[in-house]
Design a protein around this motif. Structure first.
Motif, PDB file in Angstrom:
ATOM      1  N   UNK A 422       0.829  -1.211   0.000  1.00 51.86           N
ATOM      2  CA  UNK A 422       0.000   0.000   0.000  1.00 51.86           C
ATOM      3  C   UNK A 422       0.862   1.259   0.000  1.00 51.86           C
ATOM      4  N   UNK A 423       1.950   1.271   0.767  1.00 49.12           N
ATOM      5  CA  UNK A 423       2.773   2.470   0.892  1.00 49.12           C
ATOM      6  C   UNK A 423       3.483   2.819  -0.408  1.00 49.12           C
ATOM      7  N   UNK A 424       3.975   1.798  -1.118  1.00 51.47           N
ATOM      8  CA  UNK A 424       4.803   2.062  -2.288  1.00 51.47           C
ATOM      9  C   UNK A 424       4.016   1.974  -3.599  1.00 51.47           C
ATOM     10  N   UNK A 425       2.708   2.128  -3.496  1.00 49.48           N
ATOM     11  CA  UNK A 425       1.848   2.188  -4.680  1.00 49.48           C
ATOM     12  C   UNK A 425       1.151   3.539  -4.700  1.00 49.48           C
ATOM     13  N   UNK A 426       1.176   4.201  -5.848  1.00 48.78           N
ATOM     14  CA  UNK A 426       0.510   5.500  -5.971  1.00 48.78           C
ATOM     15  C   UNK A 426      -0.981   5.361  -5.689  1.00 48.78           C
ATOM     16  N   UNK A 427      -1.610   6.409  -5.170  1.00 46.50           N
ATOM     17  CA  UNK A 427      -3.058   6.348  -4.865  1.00 46.50           C
ATOM     18  C   UNK A 427      -3.867   5.859  -6.067  1.00 46.50           C
ATOM     19  N   UNK A 428      -4.864   5.022  -5.753  1.00 50.66           N
ATOM     20  CA  UNK A 428      -5.712   4.477  -6.807  1.00 50.66           C
ATOM     21  C   UNK A 428      -5.173   3.212  -7.424  1.00 50.66           C
ATOM     22  N   UNK A 429      -4.129   2.627  -6.823  1.00 49.25           N
ATOM     23  CA  UNK A 429      -3.554   1.404  -7.361  1.00 49.25           C
ATOM     24  C   UNK A 429      -4.286   0.169  -6.878  1.00 49.25           C
ATOM     25  N   UNK A 430      -3.600  -0.968  -7.022  1.00 47.15           N
ATOM     26  CA  UNK A 430      -4.228  -2.244  -6.659  1.00 47.15           C
ATOM     27  C   UNK A 430      -3.286  -3.034  -5.772  1.00 47.15           C
ATOM     28  N   UNK A 431      -3.842  -3.608  -4.703  1.00 48.12           N
ATOM     29  CA  UNK A 431      -3.116  -4.494  -3.798  1.00 48.12           C
ATOM     30  C   UNK A 431      -3.852  -5.824  -3.779  1.00 48.12           C
ATOM     31  N   UNK A 432      -3.104  -6.925  -3.955  1.00 41.04           N
ATOM     32  CA  UNK A 432      -3.749  -8.236  -4.061  1.00 41.04           C
ATOM     33  C   UNK A 432      -3.108  -9.225  -3.106  1.00 41.04           C
ATOM     34  N   UNK A 433      -3.940 -10.093  -2.532  1.00 42.84           N
ATOM     35  CA  UNK A 433      -3.494 -11.214  -1.702  1.00 42.84           C
ATOM     36  C   UNK A 433      -4.080 -12.476  -2.314  1.00 42.84           C
ATOM     37  N   UNK A 434      -3.238 -13.285  -2.954  1.00 39.96           N
ATOM     38  CA  UNK A 434      -3.686 -14.480  -3.658  1.00 39.96           C
ATOM     39  C   UNK A 434      -3.066 -15.708  -2.987  1.00 39.96           C
ATOM     40  N   UNK A 435      -3.887 -16.722  -2.752  1.00 41.47           N
ATOM     41  CA  UNK A 435      -3.445 -17.934  -2.054  1.00 41.47           C
ATOM     42  C   UNK A 435      -3.686 -19.134  -2.950  1.00 41.47           C
ATOM     43  N   UNK A 436      -2.658 -19.978  -3.088  1.00 42.30           N
ATOM     44  CA  UNK A 436      -2.760 -21.218  -3.857  1.00 42.30           C
ATOM     45  C   UNK A 436      -2.359 -22.378  -2.964  1.00 42.30           C
ATOM     46  N   UNK A 437      -3.284 -23.333  -2.815  1.00 40.75           N
ATOM     47  CA  UNK A 437      -3.035 -24.484  -1.942  1.00 40.75           C
ATOM     48  C   UNK A 437      -2.524 -25.652  -2.765  1.00 40.75           C
ATOM     49  N   UNK A 438      -1.334 -26.166  -2.439  1.00 40.72           N
ATOM     50  CA  UNK A 438      -0.751 -27.350  -3.069  1.00 40.72           C
ATOM     51  C   UNK A 438      -0.897 -28.533  -2.106  1.00 40.72           C
ATOM     52  N   UNK A 439      -0.559 -29.742  -2.569  1.00 39.76           N
ATOM     53  CA  UNK A 439      -0.734 -30.906  -1.687  1.00 39.76           C
ATOM     54  C   UNK A 439      -0.011 -30.787  -0.352  1.00 39.76           C
ATOM     55  N   UNK A 440       1.206 -30.267  -0.349  1.00 38.78           N
ATOM     56  CA  UNK A 440       1.954 -30.214   0.903  1.00 38.78           C
ATOM     57  C   UNK A 440       2.408 -28.813   1.281  1.00 38.78           C
TER      58      UNK A 440
END
Length: 674
Positions: A422-440
């Motif tokens: 959030x801090x190092x993105x200019x206002x109006x940008x996008x922040x994403x949290x993506x999770x991928x579950x693998x077998x282990x």
């Protein structure tokens, strides 16, 4: 006179004259004294011949060939003179001539025989003498060589013992470049331990140039040809019998014989592999030290900047309060609260630095689900994301993701990554949290559309105090320890973190954590830590009707805390050292004590132990109020009897949450104290 000894020429003459004179005298005497009818003629005719021959034999025997021949000549001459002078004697000249010829022939034969005999005897004596001299010389030489060999044996034993005791490898070589001896260190380095004596040094000691990989001239050959010391002190490799290479330093020195020529060479060399490694390690440490010193300077400059930032609004807020404008006082108080919180965050960062550098981060792992932890991190970062008008994208699988982890630390980790995004993105940008579950494993990607990380900084960004040169317009505060803390927490959970390089603008951090698939049951409740604590609103807490003892050697801190507690409805007494606090306990009978650790006369730990030992001391709520917040400080507080350990500065709502349960409970009545 001993026969066989040659006389001098004068001696030969004297001997010949004497012998000839005697013979001539006897001959004359016999010729005239015994002359007569019937007797003298035979004697006169043959006596001179016998006397002369006897004189020649005597001279030849005692004087040698030269004396015999001289005596023969004298007797022949005398016989001739006597023949002419003795006319009365009846003798024919023919008989005299025959007699003289016979005498001459026999005399010469005798002289030459004795001469040959004398030479043979002289040669024999010479040979005997030479034999004796040779024998004496050989005996002396044998004794000398025996003594020399004994000395040489002692010297060889001494030399071998000396070479075996030194730490360097040493080889003795003769003038023909053959090995005489080598010590155990040389045997180990060259790989030659048997049948090495007599080998050519070139077969045993082979050097290569470390840079060009070309053979280096054997130093022994150069020493023998130049009679000078030859050294190879760097960039040379020794190739042993099996082909293994060692970096070595070598020195070859000549040994001179008695004639001044080179009689041999002493070759000394050592393996410098350990020193090379030490040099490389020292260079690495020196480089790291220089880098750490540079980062330290940058950190101090940044720390000074970050500490000055809140001072300006704090000073302005204080001036506003002094002016007494009621409308502006509330705004000033808000400013003070925010800036104090900023300074407290900086102090907390400094504490984290100590924990990181000393590897003292405390982990309280439990088996839990990762999804609630990620949602808590999103809630912590959501105000900053919304303040900069970013769009938040999140994809968290609905299924369970069991992990063995410290929930508070993981929430801190992902909140840190989201805050950075959030801090190092200019206002109006996008922040994403993506999770991928693998077998282990589970992979969590935190990405943004901000300025991105320059190439070559992907690994350095995780180093302590490292910050991107973003310019003054992008300065977002902080001391540059967040990503270091993220990496350390991830590693302590058995995972990894890296910067993913993509074609899209911005930055993506990939965090991988192992799943605990062997546990089917886990706690779905995330323990509440200081970063995710739900705090009570002071306005909803009600009055704190308590007796509170405040102990702090800082008078301003103690008085301000007393004012705050008075406003909240508490009765407060203030002390400024540990002994005074112990004495005030029995008189004041407080229900709670806010006790500083660093106190004069008696520190907070000692005061707490003494208070717990007093009547009623087990019922009072002891709260450590200190600037020390390390794990070791908290452990010591628990051991001393404290119920809680708070690190300055303390937010009022935190204090209210701790003191509210004390109201109406654990009261120390007058009857409980004798």
């Amino acid at each position: 006179m001993k026969s066989g000894k040659s006389l001098s020429p004068t001696g030969d003459c004297v001997l010949a004259i004497i012998a000839a004179s005697i013979a001539i005298a006897l001959s004359i005497a016999l010729r005239y004294e015994f002359s007569g009818p019937g007797f003298a003629e035979p004697v006169a005719e043959h006596a001179n011949f016998l006397f002369y021959l006897g004189a020649v034999i005597a001279c030849a025997h005692f004087g040698g060939r030269r004396a015999g021949l001289l005596c023969l000549a004298l007797t022949l001459l005398a016989n001739l003179v006597l023949f002419w002078a003795g006319a009365s004697v009846q003798s024919s000249w023919v008989a005299e001539a025959i007699s003289a010829a016979i005498l001459a022939a026999l005399g010469m034969a005798i002289c030459f025989s004795y001469g040959a005999m004398h030479r043979a005897l002289a040669l024999r004596e010479t040979q005997v003498l030479q034999g004796r001299q040779t024998e004496e010389f050989l005996l002396a030489e044998i004794e000398h060589r025996a003594a020399s060999e004994k000395d040489i044996g002692v010297l060889r034993t001494w030399l071998k013992t000396t070479l075996a005791s030194i730490g360097d490898a040493a080889i003795l070589i003769d003038e023909h470049e053959r090995i005489i001896s080598m010590n155990p260190v040389a045997e180990r380095l060259t790989g030659w331990s048997e049948r090495v004596e007599g080998q050519y040094i070139k077969a045993v000691f082979t050097l290569l140039d470390e840079k060009t990989r070309l053979p280096v001239e054997n130093p022994v050959s150069k020493v023998i040809s130049t009679a000078e010391v030859v050294r190879h002190e760097q960039d040379t490799l020794l190739v042993d019998k099996s082909g293994v290479e060692y970096p070595v330093e070598s020195s070859a020195a000549p040994m001179f014989g008695t004639d001044g020529h080179v009689a041999g060479v002493v070759l000394v060399f050592r393996d410098v592999s350990a020193r090379r490694r030490a040099d490389r390690e020292m260079q690495r440490l020196l480089s790291e030290l220089r880098e750490a010193d540079r980062l330290k300077d940058e950190f101090l400059a940044l720390l000074a900047h970050e500490l000055r930032n809140p001072l300006a609004p704090i000073r302005s807020a204080i001036d506003i309060v002094r002016m007494g404008d009621k409308a502006a006082v509330k705004n000033a108080c808000d400013i003070l609260q925010r800036q104090v919180a900023n300074m407290a965050r900086l102090v907390d960062d400094l504490l984290q630095i100590s924990r990181i550098t000393h590897n003292q981060l405390e982990m309280r792992k439990v088996y839990t689900d990762l999804a609630p932890i990620l949602r808590d991190a999103l809630e912590i970062s959501r105000p900053l994301i919304e303040a900069k008008s970013h769009r938040l994208v999140e994809e968290i699988p609905s299924g369970p993701m069991p992990v063995h982890a410290d929930p508070t630390r993981l929430a801190q980790l992902f909140a840190n990554l989201l805050n950075n995004a959030a801090k190092f993105t200019d206002p109006g940008g996008e922040v994403a949290l993506m999770v991928e579950r693998n077998p282990d494993r589970v992979v969590i990607a935190v990405s943004d559309t901000g300025m991105g990380i320059p190439r070559g900084m992907e690994d350095k960004i995780f180093q302590l105090f490292t910050q991107l040169d973003t310019g003054l317009s992008r300065s977002q505060g902080g001391l540059g320890i967040g990503l270091t803390l993220v990496q350390r927490i991830v590693q302590m959970h058995g995972g990894s973190v890296r910067v993913a390089r993509t074609e899209d603008p911005g930055t993506t951090f990939m965090v991988e954590l192992p799943l605990s698939l062997s546990y089917s049951q886990y706690s779905s409740t995330v323990p509440v830590g200081p970063e995710v604590n739900t705090k009570q609103n002071p306005d909803e807490s009600g009055p704190l009707s308590l007796r509170v003892l405040v102990v702090d050697d800082n008078h301003d801190a103690a008085e301000s805390m007393a004012v705050l507690l008075n406003i909240l409805g508490s009765e407060v007494r203030v002390c400024h050292d540990g002994i005074e606090a112990v004495e005030a306990f029995s008189d004041f009978r407080p229900q709670a004590i806010l006790l500083d650790i660093g106190l004069p006369r008696l520190d907070g730990y000692g005061a707490a132990e003494q208070i717990r030992a007093l009547p009623g001391g087990d019922a009072v709520t002891l709260i450590a109020l200190s600037g020390y917040g390390r794990d070791d400080d908290r452990r010591r507080s628990r051991e001393a009897g404290f119920d809680h350990h708070l690190v300055k500065p303390i937010a009022p709502d935190t204090l209210i949450n701790l003191l509210a349960p004390v109201v109406g409970s654990r009261q120390v009545s007058d009857a409980e104290v004798p």
